[in-house]
Write a protein that holds these residues in place. Structure first.
Motif, PDB file in Angstrom:
ATOM      1  N   LEU A 170       0.820  -1.218   0.000  1.00  0.00           N
ATOM      2  CA  LEU A 170       0.000   0.000   0.000  1.00  0.00           C
ATOM      3  C   LEU A 170       0.848   1.260   0.000  1.00  0.00           C
ATOM      4  O   LEU A 170       0.427   2.308  -0.478  1.00  0.00           O
ATOM      5  CB  LEU A 170      -0.912   0.004   1.236  1.00  0.00           C
ATOM      6  CG  LEU A 170      -1.758  -1.243   1.449  1.00  0.00           C
ATOM      7  CD1 LEU A 170      -2.418  -1.211   2.817  1.00  0.00           C
ATOM      8  CD2 LEU A 170      -2.801  -1.386   0.345  1.00  0.00           C
ATOM      9  N   MET A 171       2.046   1.132   0.518  1.00  0.00           N
ATOM     10  CA  MET A 171       2.894   2.296   0.734  1.00  0.00           C
ATOM     11  C   MET A 171       4.330   1.941   0.373  1.00  0.00           C
ATOM     12  O   MET A 171       4.789   0.831   0.636  1.00  0.00           O
ATOM     13  CB  MET A 171       2.795   2.705   2.213  1.00  0.00           C
ATOM     14  CG  MET A 171       3.596   3.894   2.622  1.00  0.00           C
ATOM     15  SD  MET A 171       3.258   4.256   4.373  1.00  0.00           S
ATOM     16  CE  MET A 171       4.494   5.502   4.682  1.00  0.00           C
ATOM     17  N   THR A 172       5.025   2.865  -0.236  1.00  0.00           N
ATOM     18  CA  THR A 172       6.442   2.690  -0.530  1.00  0.00           C
ATOM     19  C   THR A 172       7.229   3.783   0.176  1.00  0.00           C
ATOM     20  O   THR A 172       6.655   4.753   0.671  1.00  0.00           O
ATOM     21  CB  THR A 172       6.711   2.759  -2.042  1.00  0.00           C
ATOM     22  OG1 THR A 172       6.288   4.041  -2.532  1.00  0.00           O
ATOM     23  CG2 THR A 172       5.960   1.663  -2.783  1.00  0.00           C
ATOM     24  N   GLY A 173       8.540   3.637   0.204  1.00  0.00           N
ATOM     25  CA  GLY A 173       9.373   4.672   0.796  1.00  0.00           C
ATOM     26  C   GLY A 173       9.655   5.772  -0.201  1.00  0.00           C
ATOM     27  O   GLY A 173       9.366   5.653  -1.399  1.00  0.00           O
ATOM     28  N   THR A 174      10.195   6.866   0.274  1.00  0.00           N
ATOM     29  CA  THR A 174      10.618   7.940  -0.622  1.00  0.00           C
ATOM     30  C   THR A 174      11.932   7.560  -1.313  1.00  0.00           C
ATOM     31  O   THR A 174      12.329   8.186  -2.283  1.00  0.00           O
ATOM     32  CB  THR A 174      10.785   9.256   0.150  1.00  0.00           C
ATOM     33  OG1 THR A 174      11.656   9.032   1.283  1.00  0.00           O
ATOM     34  CG2 THR A 174       9.437   9.746   0.668  1.00  0.00           C
ATOM     35  N   SER A 175      12.593   6.527  -0.784  1.00  0.00           N
ATOM     36  CA  SER A 175      13.749   5.894  -1.425  1.00  0.00           C
ATOM     37  C   SER A 175      13.821   4.496  -0.846  1.00  0.00           C
ATOM     38  O   SER A 175      12.996   4.111  -0.005  1.00  0.00           O
ATOM     39  CB  SER A 175      15.036   6.681  -1.148  1.00  0.00           C
ATOM     40  OG  SER A 175      15.442   6.505   0.196  1.00  0.00           O
ATOM     41  N   SER A 176      14.799   3.716  -1.276  1.00  0.00           N
ATOM     42  CA  SER A 176      14.909   2.344  -0.773  1.00  0.00           C
ATOM     43  C   SER A 176      15.367   2.289   0.682  1.00  0.00           C
ATOM     44  O   SER A 176      15.333   1.230   1.297  1.00  0.00           O
ATOM     45  CB  SER A 176      15.879   1.537  -1.645  1.00  0.00           C
ATOM     46  OG  SER A 176      17.171   2.114  -1.608  1.00  0.00           O
ATOM     47  N   THR A 177      15.787   3.429   1.236  1.00  0.00           N
ATOM     48  CA  THR A 177      16.260   3.447   2.618  1.00  0.00           C
ATOM     49  C   THR A 177      15.512   4.453   3.503  1.00  0.00           C
ATOM     50  O   THR A 177      15.834   4.590   4.670  1.00  0.00           O
ATOM     51  CB  THR A 177      17.760   3.784   2.671  1.00  0.00           C
ATOM     52  OG1 THR A 177      17.983   5.065   2.065  1.00  0.00           O
ATOM     53  CG2 THR A 177      18.578   2.737   1.943  1.00  0.00           C
ATOM     54  N   GLU A 178      14.523   5.160   2.939  1.00  0.00           N
ATOM     55  CA  GLU A 178      13.833   6.201   3.699  1.00  0.00           C
ATOM     56  C   GLU A 178      12.318   6.022   3.628  1.00  0.00           C
ATOM     57  O   GLU A 178      11.751   5.891   2.542  1.00  0.00           O
ATOM     58  CB  GLU A 178      14.189   7.588   3.144  1.00  0.00           C
ATOM     59  CG  GLU A 178      15.645   7.990   3.334  1.00  0.00           C
ATOM     60  CD  GLU A 178      15.992   8.279   4.782  1.00  0.00           C
ATOM     61  OE1 GLU A 178      15.061   8.559   5.574  1.00  0.00           O
ATOM     62  OE2 GLU A 178      17.175   8.223   5.125  1.00  0.00           O
ATOM     63  N   LEU A 179      11.662   6.049   4.798  1.00  0.00           N
ATOM     64  CA  LEU A 179      10.208   6.022   4.855  1.00  0.00           C
ATOM     65  C   LEU A 179       9.622   7.430   4.900  1.00  0.00           C
ATOM     66  O   LEU A 179       8.476   7.643   4.503  1.00  0.00           O
ATOM     67  CB  LEU A 179       9.735   5.235   6.079  1.00  0.00           C
ATOM     68  CG  LEU A 179      10.075   3.740   6.088  1.00  0.00           C
ATOM     69  CD1 LEU A 179       9.706   3.122   7.428  1.00  0.00           C
ATOM     70  CD2 LEU A 179       9.362   3.019   4.963  1.00  0.00           C
TER      71      LEU A 179
END
Length: 446
Positions: A170-179
């Motif tokens: 439902l939700m992804t991060g703003t990058s692969s290491t940041e929520l």
């Protein structure tokens, strides 16, 4: 009389601040052409749970408020609402319906008219899809795990709900290491995640960013074990990881295990490579035969942990704080000490491996002046910069039980706390697949 005037003014102001939710006409939205969420915005407008403003704009990059987002969600899920009373704002029926349905439970602490944070958004996303998640896990799991699944879905803390929102796609991060959980949610982002909720509840499987999921699990309970090692541990066991036991106090040390990280040796993009601290090219496994280069180890996991600084001021004692991980079965060291390497080999071929900790030594080519010249086969090592890492093969692992302890050992002062002790029934899914490298690892680690 004055109170009535104030209420009427607030009601009119609220209506004026809401987007026009009249007839769906995506052609009149003059600021979404070419936008990354254009398709989802058009779909949302057609479905009728949101529309543009009276000036013909949608303002996709404008922040969405808590009340606006909840109103979109209630309408998108077709949750029944009561008629608005004369003294109520437009939002009052929405608020009541969201509470009765369970998708809202006292969140959005910054205020209804304030920009909705990504963290608050995640809570609503999780609640809006919890029933479907439960049904999906039950349908795909052995009967023996259903009680654990039921327990996992009850009384979720907010951090776990963030993790679940990511796990369901439902939700992804703003990058692969940041929520970026404190960042404001835009109107476009709100529409996109609501579209995902609709798809998920309809039975669709959504794509999941594995690295973002690892970050979400670490945010939840300081480890990514249940994401990366899910085929052994089982996601329904994740809430059995007791984070309260990661804090340890002795006469010599007061502090915390700040993280327990598992890294796929075959994944160069793992978000936690930096936890090893040194380049793999500088690390060699301490071995009774030879110095085995760590970077040559493939098809394995590295498990490392980080600790906080000692909170005891001016402590002159070195108090090692370690994570200890144990698998099930007889320790292969028993076979090794008996000189029965063939028994070890047979055990591995049947799919069994005891999780063992190994000491990795950091290479340095020129010993420092006055330093003990510690070397293996002519390679010099800095024994003071040793790194403790578990190395676990991906294959040939038959795990019935996983035990994780935090320990601090000093002469006359030993403390051991159990963080996890589970028998993950029904999740031994990997088939034995032996190789010379794995057999070598078994012999070398023991």
């Amino acid at each position: 009389m004055k109170a009535k005037i104030i209420i009427t003014f607030l009601f009119i102001f609220s209506l004026a601040s809401m987007p026009n939710v009249g007839a769906a006409n995506t052609g009149n939205l003059k600021d979404i052409s070419g936008h990354w969420a254009e398709a989802q915005i058009k779909s949302a407008v057609v479905k009728g749970y949101v529309n543009g403003y009276q000036d013909g704009t949608f303002k996709p990059e404008a922040p969405v408020s808590g009340e606006e987002f909840l109103a979109m969600m209630v309408r998108a899920l077709k949750i029944p609402t009561e008629s608005q009373l004369s003294e109520e704002s437009w939002f009052s029926p929405i608020y009541k319906s969201a509470g009765k349905s369970g998708i809202y439970q006292g969140d959005y602490q910054k205020g209804w008219d304030q920009p909705l944070t990504r963290g608050d958004m995640a809570l609503t996303l999780e609640r809006a899809t919890r029933q479907r998640s439960f049904k999906q896990l039950v349908e795909s799991s052995p009967q023996s795990r259903i009680q654990d699944i039921d327990s996992m879905h009850k009384n979720m803390e907010s951090k776990q709900m963030v993790y679940e929102s990511v796990r369901r796609g439902l939700m992804t991060g703003t990058s692969s290491t940041e929520l970026s959980l404190d960042s404001a949610t835009t109107r476009a982002q709100a529409v996109v995640v609501i579209e995902r909720v609709i798809s998920y509840n309809a039975g669709e499987s959504l794509p999941i960013d594995r690295h973002t999921l690892e970050v979400a699990e670490v945010f939840w309970h300081s480890t990514n074990l249940f994401t990366v090692w899910s085929n052994f541990l089982g996601i329904e066991n994740a809430n059995k990881f007791d984070t309260t036991k990661l804090h340890i106090e002795t006469d010599f040390f007061v502090g915390d295990i700040t993280g327990l990280y598992i890294i796929d040796a075959n994944d160069p993009d793992s978000p936690y490579w930096d936890k090893i601290q040194y380049p793999l090219s500088e690390l060699y496994r301490n071995s009774y035969k030879e110095a085995y280069p760590v970077e040559d180890i493939k098809d394995a996991y590295y498990i490392v942990h980080s600790i906080s600084e000692n909170e005891i001021e001016n402590s002159q004692h070195r108090a090692p704080i370690n994570i200890n991980i144990h698998g099930v079965g007889e320790d292969p060291l028993t076979y090794f000490n008996a000189g029965d390497v063939s028994a070890m080999r047979e055990r591995l071929e049947k799919g069994s491996f005891e999780v063992k900790e190994v000491l990795l030594l950091r290479k340095h080519t020129v010993p420092k002046a006055g330093e003990a010249q510690h070397h293996i086969n002519g390679k010099y090592f800095d024994s003071k910069a040793a790194v403790r890492i578990y190395i676990v093969p991906k294959y040939n692992v038959l795990v019935d039980k996983i035990t994780i302890d935090v320990s601090s050992t000093m002469i006359g002062d030993r403390k051991n706390q159990r963080v996890l002790n589970i028998w993950p029934t029904g999740i031994r899914t990997l088939k034995p697949n032996t190789s010379d490298v794995e057999l070598y690892m078994l012999e070398e680690l023991n």
